[in-house]
Design an enzyme around this catalytic site. Structure first.
Site, PDB file in Angstrom:
ATOM      1  N   CYS A  43       0.833  -1.210   0.000  1.00 23.78           N
ATOM      2  CA  CYS A  43       0.000   0.000   0.000  1.00 23.78           C
ATOM      3  C   CYS A  43       0.865   1.258   0.000  1.00 23.78           C
ATOM      4  O   CYS A  43       0.666   2.163  -0.809  1.00 23.78           O
ATOM      5  CB  CYS A  43      -0.922  -0.030   1.215  1.00 23.78           C
ATOM      6  SG  CYS A  43      -1.832   1.495   1.428  1.00 23.78           S
ATOM      7  N   CYS A  48      -1.562   1.657  -3.061  1.00 22.25           N
ATOM      8  CA  CYS A  48      -2.555   2.724  -2.891  1.00 22.25           C
ATOM      9  C   CYS A  48      -1.960   4.138  -2.864  1.00 22.25           C
ATOM     10  O   CYS A  48      -2.442   5.024  -3.571  1.00 22.25           O
ATOM     11  CB  CYS A  48      -3.334   2.551  -1.594  1.00 22.25           C
ATOM     12  SG  CYS A  48      -3.409   0.905  -0.924  1.00 22.25           S
ATOM     13  N   LYS A  51       0.050   5.338  -6.010  1.00 21.53           N
ATOM     14  CA  LYS A  51      -0.933   5.356  -7.105  1.00 21.53           C
ATOM     15  C   LYS A  51      -1.856   6.560  -7.000  1.00 21.53           C
ATOM     16  O   LYS A  51      -2.078   7.278  -7.973  1.00 21.53           O
ATOM     17  CB  LYS A  51      -1.742   4.060  -7.080  1.00 21.53           C
ATOM     18  CG  LYS A  51      -2.903   4.063  -8.030  1.00 21.53           C
ATOM     19  CD  LYS A  51      -3.988   3.120  -7.603  1.00 21.53           C
ATOM     20  CE  LYS A  51      -4.797   3.640  -6.459  1.00 21.53           C
ATOM     21  NZ  LYS A  51      -5.757   2.636  -5.952  1.00 21.53           N
ATOM     22  N   TYR A 179      -9.392  -3.358 -11.456  1.00 23.39           N
ATOM     23  CA  TYR A 179      -9.292  -1.971 -10.994  1.00 23.39           C
ATOM     24  C   TYR A 179      -7.882  -1.413 -11.149  1.00 23.39           C
ATOM     25  O   TYR A 179      -7.717  -0.243 -11.481  1.00 23.39           O
ATOM     26  CB  TYR A 179      -9.847  -1.809  -9.571  1.00 23.39           C
ATOM     27  CG  TYR A 179      -8.894  -2.105  -8.437  1.00 23.39           C
ATOM     28  CD1 TYR A 179      -8.149  -1.100  -7.839  1.00 23.39           C
ATOM     29  CD2 TYR A 179      -8.750  -3.405  -7.937  1.00 23.39           C
ATOM     30  CE1 TYR A 179      -7.289  -1.373  -6.776  1.00 23.39           C
ATOM     31  CE2 TYR A 179      -7.907  -3.678  -6.873  1.00 23.39           C
ATOM     32  CZ  TYR A 179      -7.168  -2.660  -6.303  1.00 23.39           C
ATOM     33  OH  TYR A 179      -6.320  -2.933  -5.262  1.00 23.39           O
ATOM     34  N   GLU A 183      -7.113   1.832 -13.408  1.00 27.44           N
ATOM     35  CA  GLU A 183      -6.542   3.029 -12.775  1.00 27.44           C
ATOM     36  C   GLU A 183      -5.277   3.485 -13.507  1.00 27.44           C
ATOM     37  O   GLU A 183      -5.104   4.685 -13.767  1.00 27.44           O
ATOM     38  CB  GLU A 183      -6.227   2.753 -11.299  1.00 27.44           C
ATOM     39  CG  GLU A 183      -7.491   2.676 -10.461  1.00 27.44           C
ATOM     40  CD  GLU A 183      -7.257   2.351  -8.990  1.00 27.44           C
ATOM     41  OE1 GLU A 183      -8.143   2.628  -8.176  1.00 27.44           O
ATOM     42  OE2 GLU A 183      -6.198   1.795  -8.652  1.00 27.44           O
ATOM     43  N   HIS A 437     -27.521  21.426  -0.891  1.00 27.99           N
ATOM     44  CA  HIS A 437     -27.619  21.966  -2.236  1.00 27.99           C
ATOM     45  C   HIS A 437     -26.680  23.164  -2.430  1.00 27.99           C
ATOM     46  O   HIS A 437     -26.544  23.971  -1.507  1.00 27.99           O
ATOM     47  CB  HIS A 437     -29.063  22.420  -2.478  1.00 27.99           C
ATOM     48  CG  HIS A 437     -29.297  22.924  -3.863  1.00 27.99           C
ATOM     49  ND1 HIS A 437     -29.361  22.075  -4.950  1.00 27.99           N
ATOM     50  CD2 HIS A 437     -29.448  24.182  -4.327  1.00 27.99           C
ATOM     51  CE1 HIS A 437     -29.561  22.821  -6.033  1.00 27.99           C
ATOM     52  NE2 HIS A 437     -29.612  24.095  -5.688  1.00 27.99           N
ATOM     53  N   GLU A 442     -26.306  15.242  -3.173  1.00 24.92           N
ATOM     54  CA  GLU A 442     -27.717  15.427  -2.803  1.00 24.92           C
ATOM     55  C   GLU A 442     -28.630  14.488  -3.590  1.00 24.92           C
ATOM     56  O   GLU A 442     -29.734  14.164  -3.164  1.00 24.92           O
ATOM     57  CB  GLU A 442     -28.153  16.886  -2.980  1.00 24.92           C
ATOM     58  CG  GLU A 442     -28.253  17.361  -4.407  1.00 24.92           C
ATOM     59  CD  GLU A 442     -28.710  18.830  -4.484  1.00 24.92           C
ATOM     60  OE1 GLU A 442     -29.761  19.153  -3.914  1.00 24.92           O
ATOM     61  OE2 GLU A 442     -28.008  19.653  -5.112  1.00 24.92           O
TER      62      GLU A 442
HETATM   63  C1  LIG Z   1      -1.137  -0.851  -7.612  1.00 16.41           C
HETATM   64  C2  LIG Z   1      -1.972  -1.171  -6.410  1.00 16.41           C
HETATM   65  C3  LIG Z   1      -2.919  -0.275  -5.990  1.00 16.41           C
HETATM   66  C4  LIG Z   1      -3.690  -0.545  -4.871  1.00 16.41           C
HETATM   67  N1  LIG Z   1      -4.628   0.369  -4.494  1.00 16.41           N
HETATM   68  C5  LIG Z   1      -5.378   0.136  -3.401  1.00 16.41           C
HETATM   69  C6  LIG Z   1      -6.326   1.098  -2.970  1.00 16.41           C
HETATM   70  O1  LIG Z   1      -6.500   2.146  -3.591  1.00 16.41           O
HETATM   71  N2  LIG Z   1      -7.036   0.833  -1.852  1.00 16.41           N
HETATM   72  C7  LIG Z   1      -6.868  -0.325  -1.131  1.00 16.41           C
HETATM   73  O2  LIG Z   1      -7.524  -0.506  -0.100  1.00 16.41           O
HETATM   74  N3  LIG Z   1      -5.983  -1.268  -1.535  1.00 16.41           N
HETATM   75  C8  LIG Z   1      -5.233  -1.060  -2.644  1.00 16.41           C
HETATM   76  N4  LIG Z   1      -4.316  -1.992  -3.035  1.00 16.41           N
HETATM   77  C9  LIG Z   1      -4.224  -3.272  -2.294  1.00 16.41           C
HETATM   78  C10 LIG Z   1      -3.408  -3.110  -1.014  1.00 16.41           C
HETATM   79  O3  LIG Z   1      -2.162  -2.538  -1.321  1.00 16.41           O
HETATM   80  C11 LIG Z   1      -3.213  -4.467  -0.353  1.00 16.41           C
HETATM   81  O4  LIG Z   1      -4.471  -5.086  -0.178  1.00 16.41           O
HETATM   82  C12 LIG Z   1      -2.553  -4.348   1.006  1.00 16.41           C
HETATM   83  O5  LIG Z   1      -1.298  -3.733   0.898  1.00 16.41           O
HETATM   84  C13 LIG Z   1      -2.376  -5.738   1.637  1.00 16.41           C
HETATM   85  O6  LIG Z   1      -1.692  -5.632   2.850  1.00 16.41           O
HETATM   86  P1  LIG Z   1      -0.903  -6.894   3.417  1.00 16.41           P
HETATM   87  O7  LIG Z   1      -0.442  -6.522   4.789  1.00 16.41           O
HETATM   88  O8  LIG Z   1      -1.695  -8.117   3.262  1.00 16.41           O
HETATM   89  O9  LIG Z   1       0.334  -7.080   2.452  1.00 16.41           O
HETATM   90  P2  LIG Z   1       1.488  -6.029   1.923  1.00 16.41           P
HETATM   91  O10 LIG Z   1       1.089  -4.682   2.270  1.00 16.41           O
HETATM   92  O11 LIG Z   1       1.693  -6.434   0.562  1.00 16.41           O
HETATM   93  O12 LIG Z   1       2.688  -6.430   2.843  1.00 16.41           O
HETATM   94  C14 LIG Z   1       3.336  -7.664   2.740  1.00 16.41           C
HETATM   95  C15 LIG Z   1       4.809  -7.448   3.032  1.00 16.41           C
HETATM   96  O13 LIG Z   1       5.435  -8.707   3.257  1.00 16.41           O
HETATM   97  C16 LIG Z   1       6.747  -8.672   2.708  1.00 16.41           C
HETATM   98  N5  LIG Z   1       7.172 -10.072   2.551  1.00 16.41           N
HETATM   99  C17 LIG Z   1       6.664 -10.995   1.694  1.00 16.41           C
HETATM  100  N6  LIG Z   1       7.262 -12.193   1.902  1.00 16.41           N
HETATM  101  C18 LIG Z   1       8.154 -12.012   2.901  1.00 16.41           C
HETATM  102  C19 LIG Z   1       9.075 -12.882   3.569  1.00 16.41           C
HETATM  103  N7  LIG Z   1       9.150 -14.184   3.281  1.00 16.41           N
HETATM  104  N8  LIG Z   1       9.869 -12.360   4.535  1.00 16.41           N
HETATM  105  C20 LIG Z   1       9.792 -11.046   4.871  1.00 16.41           C
HETATM  106  N9  LIG Z   1       8.930 -10.184   4.268  1.00 16.41           N
HETATM  107  C21 LIG Z   1       8.114 -10.674   3.317  1.00 16.41           C
HETATM  108  C22 LIG Z   1       6.568  -7.894   1.425  1.00 16.41           C
HETATM  109  O14 LIG Z   1       7.789  -7.357   0.969  1.00 16.41           O
HETATM  110  C23 LIG Z   1       5.567  -6.821   1.858  1.00 16.41           C
HETATM  111  O15 LIG Z   1       6.218  -5.650   2.290  1.00 16.41           O
HETATM  112  C24 LIG Z   1      -3.502  -1.755  -4.146  1.00 16.41           C
HETATM  113  C25 LIG Z   1      -2.551  -2.684  -4.564  1.00 16.41           C
HETATM  114  C26 LIG Z   1      -1.789  -2.388  -5.687  1.00 16.41           C
HETATM  115  C27 LIG Z   1      -0.767  -3.395  -6.134  1.00 16.41           C
END
Ligand SMILES: Cc1cc2nc3c(=O)[nH]c(=O)nc-3n(C[C@H](O)[C@H](O)[C@H](O)COP(=O)(O)OP(=O)(O)OC[C@H]3O[C@@H](n4cnc5c(N)ncnc54)[C@H](O)[C@@H]3O)c2cc1C
Length: 464
Positions: A43, A48, A51, A179, A183, A437, A442
């Site tokens: 994110c 997010c 973006k 999406y 976007e 308004h 609205e």
């Molecule tokens: C381009 C894009 C736009 C998005 N826009 C939106 C939006 O507008 N609104 C919204 O709500 N969501 C959006 N999302 C989705 C949102 O980013 C994810 O749903 C959210 O980040 C998920 O959180 P998470 O904690 O599950 O994983 P992440 O935030 O992906 O975190 C996982 C972390 O684990 C780390 N990792 C993975 N494997 C290992 C390992 N073995 N050892 C150590 N570290 C590891 C990764 O490097 C990463 O940093 C978007 C996603 C993308 C790709």
């Protein structure tokens, strides 16, 4: 003294992992977290946040153009991609530092390395003698872009690389119309790039309400985006400065860049989960129960890696619920009803609740209210834009089941509508609410006439 090194070890410092680690540490628990890329996760680093900043950047061109009709004049309007992307990266760095400090302040031990699971209570970190033990392990490793398996796939970029571009391409082909694909199509189009979207389905944005899908497709085409449906890519090859994307249906499209936006895959590959006895689902996601517990009692998982609803607020809420369940003796089951969602295109989509199609499947009778109008601003700017608003009502209970909007500030408006839907708002209560308004919102409280589907064209009329 506990027999474990940590009460909780979190793998992945993204939205879900950081929240769970911080909350548990603030409760006095001994917490470690491993992150293999950058603290903040998708994110903050490549999702997010950067973006949305690009979305803002891409909208100014049109707005400045419209400003002429409101009396503003200017000369020499130019767009400089390096300035925008540099400023976006600076903000990402700031947030990365902020998240790191938050963990530090809470007393979470941070390991900037990849971690794998060795057993129900053990985690392995490279360059470290012996495993780390923890009473609970939380898998919060997120997901990564799925890339089409076609000849020439090495030429494709994903959304990750869009944030690394040093120069804007003249043209881009985006494969996929979910999406994220839409976007980026909107961002690039707003910045003057010629955009073609190739999508294997009949219409963009599967699972969204059909009126939103049709309305956005039409608006994007009006903005010059070449949307091609039922288009399946066969291969990608370099042709001079360009890439040529061949289609299974025949023909090809060439562009200076080709981006795949064809879904995301949970990050569980080589994570050691199966070795530890954790059950994985069809696409590698961690199978969890209502409390985010995996098939192993001491291993939990939250966020994208569980492939429930892949959104940041959901990952954060799941991380919070996990801590409440395990460390606060207050078991929490996640509620996935009425999650508001946006598509930050131009025009924007905001949506919450059931689509018309889902409501027809679940209710005996539904009522639909629809409005389509020109926003006031367009009366002066002359821009050919429309707002679409739609309410889906359970006709038996009068409850509002869904609110769908296409137009300016749709995300902001629908966030507020989501509160009302959660509280079980009825159409009569919307009607009783005073309008603000003049505003676009609205319309939500002034729709009086049920929408009637046009009567089907009779055979003889159709032929006429
Ligand atoms: C381009 C894009 C736009 C998005 N826009 C939106 C939006 O507008 N609104 C919204 O709500 N969501 C959006 N999302 C989705 C949102 O980013 C994810 O749903 C959210 O980040 C998920 O959180 P998470 O904690 O599950 O994983 P992440 O935030 O992906 O975190 C996982 C972390 O684990 C780390 N990792 C993975 N494997 C290992 C390992 N073995 N050892 C150590 N570290 C590891 C990764 O490097 C990463 O940093 C978007 C996603 C993308 C790709």
């Amino acid at each position: 003294m506990s027999e474990y090194d940590y009460d909780l070890f979190v793998i992945g410092a993204g939205s879900g992992g950081v929240r769970a680690a911080r909350l548990a540490a603030e409760l006095g628990k001994r917490v470690g977290i491993a992150e293999e890329y950058r603290i903040g996760g998708t994110c903050v680093i490549r999702g997010c946040v950067p973006k949305k900043l690009l979305v803002y950047g891409s909208r100014y061109g049109g707005e400045i153009e419209d400003a002429r009709s409101f009396g503003w004049d200017y000369e020499d309007l130019r767009f400089d991609w390096p300035t925008l992307i540099h400023n976006v990266r600076r903000e990402v760095d700031r947030l990365n530092a902020l998240y790191t400090r938050t963990l530090e302040k809470a007393g979470v031990d941070r390991f900037l390395t990849r971690a794998t699971v060795e057993g129900p209570h053990t985690v392995h970190l490279p360059d470290r003698d012996g495993p780390i033990s923890a009473e609970y392990i939380l898998i919060a490793t997120g997901s990564h872009p799925a890339m089409p398996d076609v000849p020439g796939k090495e030429h494709l970029i994903s959304s990750n690389e869009c944030f690394q571009l040093e120069a804007l391409p003249d043209s881009i082909v985006i494969v996929g119309a979910g999406y994220i694909g839409m976007e980026f199509a909107s961002i690039f189009a707003g910045l003057g790039v010629a955009v073609t979207v190739l999508h294997r389905g009949e219409q963009i944005l599967r699972d969204f309400d059909n009126d939103l899908r049709d309305g956005l497709a039409e608006a994007m085409r009006d903005r010059g985006v070449d949307l091609r449906m039922n288009a399946n890519i066969e291969s990608v090859e370099q042709a001079g400065d360009c890439y040529r994307v061949a289609l299974k249906e025949g023909g090809s499209v060439s562009a200076s860049l080709v981006m795949a936006a064809t879904g995301r895959i949970p990050n569980t590959k080589d994570l050691g989960l199966q070795r530890a006895g954790v059950e994985l689902g069809w696409n590698g996601h961690v199978v969890v129960d209502d409390y985010s517990k995996s098939s192993v009692d001491s291993i939990y998982a939250v966020g994208d890696v569980t492939d429930r609803v892949q959104l940041t607020p959901v990952a954060i809420r799941e991380g919070t619920a996990f801590v409440e369940t395990i460390f606060e003796d207050s078991p929490k089951i996640m509620d996935y009803a009425f999650i508001p969602t946006a598509v930050f295109t131009e025009p924007e989509i905001g949506t919450v609740g059931l689509t018309e199609e889902q409501a027809r499947d679940r209710c005996r009778v539904i009522d639909i209210y629809k409005a389509s109008f020109r926003p006031m601003r367009a009366t002066i700017s002359g821009r050919d834009e429309k707002v679409m608003m739609k309410l889906v009502i359970d006709a038996e209970t009068d409850k509002v089941l869904g609110v769908h909007m296409l137009g300016p500030d749709a995300a902001e408006i629908v966030q507020m509508a989501a509160i009302a839907l959660r509280l079980g708002v009825t159409k009569a209560q919307l009607d009783a609410t005073m309008a603000l308004h003049p505003s676009i919102a609205e319309e939500l409280v002034t729709m009086r006439h049920r929408w009637e589907a046009p009567s089907p064209i009779k055979g003889s009329d159709a032929a006429a």
